[in-house]
Design a protein around this motif. Sequence first.
Motif, PDB file in Angstrom:
ATOM      1  N   LEU A  48      -0.999  -1.918  -4.551  1.00  0.00           N
ATOM      2  CA  LEU A  48      -2.425  -1.626  -4.627  1.00  0.00           C
ATOM      3  C   LEU A  48      -2.666  -0.441  -5.552  1.00  0.00           C
ATOM      4  O   LEU A  48      -2.028   0.600  -5.411  1.00  0.00           O
ATOM      5  CB  LEU A  48      -2.938  -1.291  -3.221  1.00  0.00           C
ATOM      6  N   THR A  49      -3.581  -0.611  -6.510  1.00  0.00           N
ATOM      7  CA  THR A  49      -3.918   0.500  -7.401  1.00  0.00           C
ATOM      8  C   THR A  49      -5.384   0.908  -7.275  1.00  0.00           C
ATOM      9  O   THR A  49      -5.743   2.015  -7.650  1.00  0.00           O
ATOM     10  CB  THR A  49      -3.611   0.164  -8.878  1.00  0.00           C
ATOM     11  N   ASP A  50      -6.234   0.028  -6.751  1.00  0.00           N
ATOM     12  CA  ASP A  50      -7.644   0.359  -6.541  1.00  0.00           C
ATOM     13  C   ASP A  50      -8.221  -0.588  -5.503  1.00  0.00           C
ATOM     14  O   ASP A  50      -7.878  -1.767  -5.465  1.00  0.00           O
ATOM     15  CB  ASP A  50      -8.429   0.232  -7.855  1.00  0.00           C
ATOM     16  N   ILE A  55      -9.714  -6.496  -5.053  1.00  0.00           N
ATOM     17  CA  ILE A  55      -8.771  -5.394  -4.924  1.00  0.00           C
ATOM     18  C   ILE A  55      -7.868  -5.449  -6.155  1.00  0.00           C
ATOM     19  O   ILE A  55      -7.451  -6.530  -6.565  1.00  0.00           O
ATOM     20  CB  ILE A  55      -7.960  -5.554  -3.619  1.00  0.00           C
ATOM     21  N   PHE A  84      -2.290   6.161  -0.566  1.00  0.00           N
ATOM     22  CA  PHE A  84      -3.469   5.525   0.025  1.00  0.00           C
ATOM     23  C   PHE A  84      -3.442   5.651   1.546  1.00  0.00           C
ATOM     24  O   PHE A  84      -4.456   5.960   2.163  1.00  0.00           O
ATOM     25  CB  PHE A  84      -3.557   4.041  -0.362  1.00  0.00           C
ATOM     26  N   LEU A  85      -2.292   5.401   2.147  1.00  0.00           N
ATOM     27  CA  LEU A  85      -2.187   5.438   3.606  1.00  0.00           C
ATOM     28  C   LEU A  85      -2.536   6.813   4.168  1.00  0.00           C
ATOM     29  O   LEU A  85      -3.028   6.910   5.298  1.00  0.00           O
ATOM     30  CB  LEU A  85      -0.787   5.021   4.051  1.00  0.00           C
ATOM     31  N   SER A  95      -4.771   8.810   2.870  1.00  0.00           N
ATOM     32  CA  SER A  95      -6.159   9.160   2.544  1.00  0.00           C
ATOM     33  C   SER A  95      -7.084   8.564   3.602  1.00  0.00           C
ATOM     34  O   SER A  95      -6.719   7.649   4.329  1.00  0.00           O
ATOM     35  CB  SER A  95      -6.524   8.645   1.155  1.00  0.00           C
ATOM     36  N   TYR A 128      -9.522  -3.075   1.039  1.00  0.00           N
ATOM     37  CA  TYR A 128      -8.315  -3.497   1.754  1.00  0.00           C
ATOM     38  C   TYR A 128      -8.467  -3.226   3.252  1.00  0.00           C
ATOM     39  O   TYR A 128      -8.159  -4.088   4.082  1.00  0.00           O
ATOM     40  CB  TYR A 128      -7.097  -2.740   1.193  1.00  0.00           C
ATOM     41  N   ILE A 129      -8.946  -2.036   3.604  1.00  0.00           N
ATOM     42  CA  ILE A 129      -9.144  -1.677   5.018  1.00  0.00           C
ATOM     43  C   ILE A 129     -10.122  -2.641   5.686  1.00  0.00           C
ATOM     44  O   ILE A 129      -9.884  -3.120   6.792  1.00  0.00           O
ATOM     45  CB  ILE A 129      -9.647  -0.219   5.142  1.00  0.00           C
ATOM     46  N   TYR A 189      -8.766   0.485  -1.950  1.00  0.00           N
ATOM     47  CA  TYR A 189      -8.226   0.732  -0.605  1.00  0.00           C
ATOM     48  C   TYR A 189      -9.289   0.517   0.472  1.00  0.00           C
ATOM     49  O   TYR A 189      -9.001  -0.042   1.521  1.00  0.00           O
ATOM     50  CB  TYR A 189      -7.632   2.142  -0.520  1.00  0.00           C
ATOM     51  N   THR A 190     -10.519   0.905   0.213  1.00  0.00           N
ATOM     52  CA  THR A 190     -11.591   0.688   1.193  1.00  0.00           C
ATOM     53  C   THR A 190     -11.771  -0.804   1.451  1.00  0.00           C
ATOM     54  O   THR A 190     -11.878  -1.233   2.606  1.00  0.00           O
ATOM     55  CB  THR A 190     -12.919   1.313   0.698  1.00  0.00           C
ATOM     56  N   VAL A 217       0.849  -1.185   0.000  1.00  0.00           N
ATOM     57  CA  VAL A 217       0.000   0.000   0.000  1.00  0.00           C
ATOM     58  C   VAL A 217       0.888   1.240   0.000  1.00  0.00           C
ATOM     59  O   VAL A 217       1.748   1.395   0.864  1.00  0.00           O
ATOM     60  CB  VAL A 217      -0.941   0.014   1.225  1.00  0.00           C
TER      61      VAL A 217
END
Length: 85
Positions: free
Chosen positions: A61-63, A52, A25-26, A28, A68-69, A65-66, A21
């Motif tokens: 990661l390119t798309d 993901i 992203f981190l 955001s 992933y969380i 992130y939500t 990541v």
Amino acid sequence: MKTEVKTKGAEDFISLEEIVVTEEFLNSCPNPGKIQRVVDYLKRTGCLDEPITIKRDTKILTDGYTRYIVAKKVKMDLIPVAYEK
């Protein structure tokens, strides 16, 4: 949490720890409502709503992130991924 259900569009399943990541992203903050919708979908179906997206060679990661969380939050073992085209 193990996921045996195939997420539509997933090309592979990899360990959460393998996903890289980026700082972008981190730094955001995804919308809490969007996170809750993904959590609700996961609870209802047992899988993420979409895979993901990562780069094949680097696993960056390119798309998603939500997602992933959420996967990290519920401690999923394997994450459904699609490779960036």
